[in-house]
Design an enzyme around this catalytic site. Sequence first.
Site, short mmCIF file in Angstrom:
data_model
loop_
_atom_site.label_atom_id
_atom_site.label_comp_id
_atom_site.label_asym_id
_atom_site.label_seq_id
_atom_site.Cartn_x
_atom_site.Cartn_y
_atom_site.Cartn_z
N TRP A 140 0.84 -1.21 0.00
CA TRP A 140 0.00 0.00 0.00
C TRP A 140 0.87 1.25 0.00
O TRP A 140 0.41 2.33 -0.35
CB TRP A 140 -0.98 0.00 1.17
CG TRP A 140 -0.46 0.56 2.46
CD1 TRP A 140 0.35 -0.08 3.34
CD2 TRP A 140 -0.73 1.85 3.03
NE1 TRP A 140 0.61 0.74 4.41
CE2 TRP A 140 -0.04 1.93 4.26
CE3 TRP A 140 -1.49 2.95 2.62
CZ2 TRP A 140 -0.08 3.06 5.07
CZ3 TRP A 140 -1.52 4.07 3.45
CH2 TRP A 140 -0.82 4.12 4.64
N SER B 273 -12.75 12.26 -3.12
CA SER B 273 -13.93 11.99 -2.30
C SER B 273 -13.70 12.46 -0.86
O SER B 273 -14.55 13.14 -0.27
CB SER B 273 -14.23 10.49 -2.33
OG SER B 273 -14.90 10.08 -1.17
N SER B 274 -12.54 12.13 -0.33
CA SER B 274 -12.27 12.49 1.07
C SER B 274 -12.08 13.98 1.24
O SER B 274 -12.50 14.56 2.24
CB SER B 274 -11.02 11.76 1.58
OG SER B 274 -11.28 10.39 1.68
N TYR C 119 -3.64 8.51 11.87
CA TYR C 119 -4.43 9.18 12.89
C TYR C 119 -5.84 9.45 12.40
O TYR C 119 -6.79 9.46 13.19
CB TYR C 119 -3.74 10.47 13.34
CG TYR C 119 -2.48 10.17 14.10
CD1 TYR C 119 -2.55 9.44 15.28
CD2 TYR C 119 -1.25 10.53 13.62
CE1 TYR C 119 -1.41 9.10 15.96
CE2 TYR C 119 -0.09 10.19 14.31
CZ TYR C 119 -0.19 9.47 15.48
OH TYR C 119 0.95 9.12 16.15
N HIS D 38 9.65 8.61 10.89
CA HIS D 38 9.91 7.42 11.72
C HIS D 38 9.53 6.14 10.97
O HIS D 38 9.81 5.06 11.44
CB HIS D 38 9.22 7.50 13.09
CG HIS D 38 7.74 7.47 13.05
ND1 HIS D 38 6.94 8.13 13.95
CD2 HIS D 38 6.88 6.88 12.22
CE1 HIS D 38 5.68 7.92 13.69
NE2 HIS D 38 5.61 7.17 12.64
N THR E 63 -1.81 10.72 24.03
CA THR E 63 -2.51 9.43 23.97
C THR E 63 -2.70 8.87 25.38
O THR E 63 -3.77 8.34 25.70
CB THR E 63 -1.71 8.43 23.11
OG1 THR E 63 -1.29 9.09 21.92
CG2 THR E 63 -2.56 7.24 22.75
N ARG F 278 8.20 -8.71 6.91
CA ARG F 278 6.82 -8.58 6.42
C ARG F 278 6.74 -8.95 4.94
O ARG F 278 7.73 -8.99 4.25
CB ARG F 278 6.33 -7.13 6.46
CG ARG F 278 6.43 -6.42 7.69
CD ARG F 278 6.21 -4.93 7.44
NE ARG F 278 4.91 -4.64 6.86
CZ ARG F 278 4.46 -3.40 6.65
NH1 ARG F 278 5.21 -2.37 6.97
NH2 ARG F 278 3.28 -3.20 6.12
#
Lengths: 560, 354
Positions: A170, A199-200, A287, A332, A358, A480
């Site tokens: 992705w 769209s967003s 986020y 990061h 957080t 991964r």
Amino acid sequence: MSTATYSAHDDTVPHGAAHAEHDHKPSFFVRWFFSTNHKDIGLLYIMFAIMAGLIGGALSGLIRLELAEPGIQIFTAGSWLSKIGIIEASKQGYNVVVTAHALIMIFFMVMPAMIGGFGNFFVPIMIGAPDMAFPRMNNISFWLLVASFCVLCTSLFVDGGPGRGFGGGWTMYPPLSTIGHTGPAFDLVILSLHLAGASSILGAINFITTIFNMRAPGMTLHRMPLFVWSVLVTVFLLLLSLPVLAAAIAMRLTDRNFGTSFFNPAGGGDPVMYQHLFWFFGHPEVYILILPGFGMISHVVATFSRKPVFGYLAMAYAMVAIGVVGFVVWAHHMFTVGLNVNLQAYFSAATMIIAVPTGIKIFSWIATMWGGSIDFKTPMLFAIGFIFLFTVGGVTGVVLSNAGVDYSFQDTYYVVAHFHYVLSLGAVFAIFAGFYYWYEKMWGVKYNEFLGATHFWLMFVGVNIVFFPMHFLGAQGMPRRYVDYPTAFAFWNRVSTDGYMITVAGIAVFVVMLAESAIRRRKAVANPWGDGATTLEWTLSSPPPYHQFNDLPVIEAEGH
Amino acid sequence: MRDKTAAGRDASRFMPSRFRLGALATAATYAMGAACARATDLLGQPTPGGYDMQPAGDQLKRSVIFFHNDILMPIITAICVFVLALLIYVCVKFRKENNPTPSNFTHNTTVEIAWTAAPVLILMFIAIFSFRLLYAYHDMPRPDMTVKVTGNQWYWNYAYPDHGAFTFDSLILPEAKANAVGKPYRLGVDNPLVVPVGKVVRVLVTGADVIHDFALPAFGLKTDAIPGKVNETWFKADKPGIYYGQCSELCGVDHAFMPIEIDVVDEPKFNAWVLGHGGKLNAKVLGGGGGAAPAESPASAGTTMPAGTTVGPSTAAPAAMPVSTAVKPPAAQTTRPAKLTGATTSSASPDSGG
């Protein structure tokens, strides 16, 4: 935190529960396809997200089945997958599935559910507005997303270069996404992301205008429910970050098709520049995925503790802080690309800072429950599950923020475990909490509490067994996006796949729950949760009238 | 201080970390069973059922393991247990059966300040160790030799610029062959990277086609192999052995099938191997290390570390050798400069140092 009182000056205008039946609803096709009603569009978004979530979940099933044991069993010629033929049964097919799983879950499941679904449905109601500011733009936001999804699915069936579809992850790093995928599949992915981005952005503009201009009298910013705050912060992140993604993928489009060299080192470009652009979008994006969840969890925890939210202002500004700091930590994700060591030190430190707001949120949720009278209904189960699992995902984030440790964990399953704890167990649990919380309100029928709780427990146990062992795999060094792995990693992969089966059972119960409530059609009440539910949506019927608040409610500061 | 810690950890590397991690592992249902099933962690490769970091093969990784296992793990485990305990307490004490009338408070300045300040202090504590480790990584001692690593779809190419600039490709061993030579399938390769023990090996990493990543857990190595850019990393192996790593950046269909194998041998063996590959011996490496390899001595390995631990960030930075200057090849590398120097011009930008 705030209460509503109506002042109906004109009785001829229908409002409230008693007049719901007199609403003029358009015919089926006009209502659902040309819809400009924020509640209908919200429902469309939710249904779309459920559909996309089932597809994305099925793709993750292919991944887990393939990784159940060493060797390539599924993504190989002659397997049952090759007989079905939808997904190419090859190593390229595996990469395509990994890529599609991520894109679908991010852009077509979590975002539509949280922002498009719950945001559309509840933000106008919670601020006492009759609808969104730009109803037609709202409509095109949704249908652009459908078009975007169709284009993405089309890319699965088109030549990508090494095989069918795009298998570059992705993150779509060039040169793998340029010279590594020469076929048209990736051009379709770019188009799909451009559509989803448009769209967003349209949606973000709509929300910002609505929240700033259409609040009912007395609904000051500091009286807005936390869910509205969370959506407000989220849409600002969208508005500021998505154009950067759009620019980055447009540059790659020209790199691929028109001979430019933005990211091509042979022409003086820099592949790392793309990573900077991507993560400048990508980090706010994560986020975006979780912030509306923070808002929903606050509502659920307060409602079922029958207690106002603890530290309302701190909660609101913690989200603002997370949003702001979220823009200055992007590299990061790039500790191994060869950044200057001082930059890495900066990005390590800035990333750690996010743990502070957080932490404030986690402790404030617990303080909200402290002294409350807690009712363990399904939404509350999901909310408590969220708080703990998000903590686990959060502390592994602190581990990863240390560049020196990240050299060992970067691109291993430790990272996969980390972001699934905050997203798959964080964002998705928040979505389920909101879904059950507002189930009666949105659909006008009651869900079955037993099925809901069963769904929670299966899911809770299942996803932990899926993702907790991934920490071990990552610590041992399993990278991964591997279709096959050394036999030493077999044990925990087997466990993880077993956990997936339990999760599937949980999702099956969820589907049964949907069917059961649709068949039984137990009539919903306006407010099933009692005096803990204080926001404006609970003053309306379930489902709310087709047009609410023709007379604006007046909000008074009370009990705040 | 650091050296002592490191030495202590070297001696007692296995048991204590096992117990510490055990606390975390109990959270997973299967963990204890796996722990019992396993005698000891393998060096240089993953251990079946393992849940800890791979044992360290050099000082840097030992520092990583110390930081992770002794600093971070206790802190994050404590935080999770604390939050879980609070949740359980709240859920029991304030369930509606036990507490039918909710209270109505929404503020408590003391605890709000406490739960803001406490995380800040914890993070500052973590940051001390974090920066030490980070700057240690980028404070390479004077290298004894250089190897150049080029990622290709889907194999690695290794070059020895200090030893006559010979190069060769390193491909995964097919399953039957791996079994025949007793190497783990998907980790073993036909032509491993061979380096002498106890020497500082500078590794220059680049990519030929797409981005790959040169990663080896036992040495704590993970450096992106980016076309048009040369990244630098280094390691100094403690003892001879075979160490395995894997490509760690998605690079296409055979991403999972381009493992990395580093054979660490003693110096005579290394010299013989170089000559066997048509290379030349380099005086800087041959006999330059002063006799016995400092393999088993954490103290001597530790001498590479303290610089980064004592000097501040601003002074350590120049020592971290930005790539653009580090790439200036040692004499022998002039045989392959065109691609390297030409390609690196873009990495002179400030965002691409060590």
